[in-house]
Design a protein around this motif. Sequence first.
Motif, PDB file in Angstrom:
ATOM      1  N   ILE A  15       0.821  -1.290  -0.010  1.00 44.50           N
ATOM      2  CA  ILE A  15       0.079  -0.080  -0.063  1.00 44.50           C
ATOM      3  C   ILE A  15       0.895   1.195   0.005  1.00 44.50           C
ATOM      4  O   ILE A  15       0.532   2.275  -0.785  1.00 44.50           O
ATOM      5  CB  ILE A  15      -0.901  -0.065   1.225  1.00 44.50           C
ATOM      6  N   ASP A  16       1.939   1.291   0.797  1.00 48.02           N
ATOM      7  CA  ASP A  16       2.794   2.402   0.856  1.00 48.02           C
ATOM      8  C   ASP A  16       3.412   2.712  -0.301  1.00 48.02           C
ATOM      9  O   ASP A  16       3.762   3.977  -0.793  1.00 48.02           O
ATOM     10  CB  ASP A  16       4.054   2.221   1.941  1.00 48.02           C
ATOM     11  N   PHE A  17       3.806   1.542  -1.086  1.00 50.83           N
ATOM     12  CA  PHE A  17       4.505   1.719  -2.575  1.00 50.83           C
ATOM     13  C   PHE A  17       3.584   2.636  -3.582  1.00 50.83           C
ATOM     14  O   PHE A  17       3.936   3.463  -4.021  1.00 50.83           O
ATOM     15  CB  PHE A  17       4.830   0.404  -3.181  1.00 50.83           C
ATOM     16  N   SER A  20       3.204   6.022  -2.481  1.00 50.62           N
ATOM     17  CA  SER A  20       4.554   7.104  -2.829  1.00 50.62           C
ATOM     18  C   SER A  20       4.387   7.314  -4.231  1.00 50.62           C
ATOM     19  O   SER A  20       4.971   8.286  -4.632  1.00 50.62           O
ATOM     20  CB  SER A  20       5.598   6.140  -2.572  1.00 50.62           C
ATOM     21  N   LYS A  21       3.593   6.372  -5.255  1.00 49.51           N
ATOM     22  CA  LYS A  21       3.411   7.005  -6.520  1.00 49.51           C
ATOM     23  C   LYS A  21       2.159   7.676  -6.788  1.00 49.51           C
ATOM     24  O   LYS A  21       1.740   7.666  -7.801  1.00 49.51           O
ATOM     25  CB  LYS A  21       3.213   5.689  -7.330  1.00 49.51           C
ATOM     26  N   GLN A  22       1.956   8.598  -5.780  1.00 49.09           N
ATOM     27  CA  GLN A  22       0.518   9.341  -5.972  1.00 49.09           C
ATOM     28  C   GLN A  22      -0.781   8.578  -6.094  1.00 49.09           C
ATOM     29  O   GLN A  22      -1.591   9.219  -6.528  1.00 49.09           O
ATOM     30  CB  GLN A  22       0.924  10.428  -6.977  1.00 49.09           C
ATOM     31  N   VAL A  63      -8.870   9.844 -12.415  1.00 48.66           N
ATOM     32  CA  VAL A  63      -7.954   8.694 -12.874  1.00 48.66           C
ATOM     33  C   VAL A  63      -7.000   9.745 -13.670  1.00 48.66           C
ATOM     34  O   VAL A  63      -7.272  10.518 -14.552  1.00 48.66           O
ATOM     35  CB  VAL A  63      -8.559   7.925 -13.549  1.00 48.66           C
ATOM     36  N   ARG A  64      -5.467   9.339 -13.672  1.00 48.94           N
ATOM     37  CA  ARG A  64      -4.814  10.025 -14.708  1.00 48.94           C
ATOM     38  C   ARG A  64      -4.678   9.135 -15.838  1.00 48.94           C
ATOM     39  O   ARG A  64      -4.667   8.429 -15.798  1.00 48.94           O
ATOM     40  CB  ARG A  64      -3.347  10.194 -13.771  1.00 48.94           C
TER      41      ARG A  64
END
Length: 64
Positions: A15-17, A20-22, A63-64
């Motif tokens: 989840i943290d990963f 960290s990627k926004q 969503v990007r």
Amino acid sequence: MSQPFRLADIRQAFIDFFISKQHTPVASSSLIPHNDPTLLFTNAGMNQFKETFLGMEPRDYTVR
């Protein structure tokens, strides 16, 4: 000897990963759908997005 990873630690690292990627974290759904007779089983872990897919629940992120 090092301590083995606990399942909760591995899940949190995953989840943290993505955070960290926004990515926006979204709470998990129950394996047993409550108050929704249209869901006969949980598939692909996407039940928490059903109302969003149907256009009934907007999200506070895009969503990007």
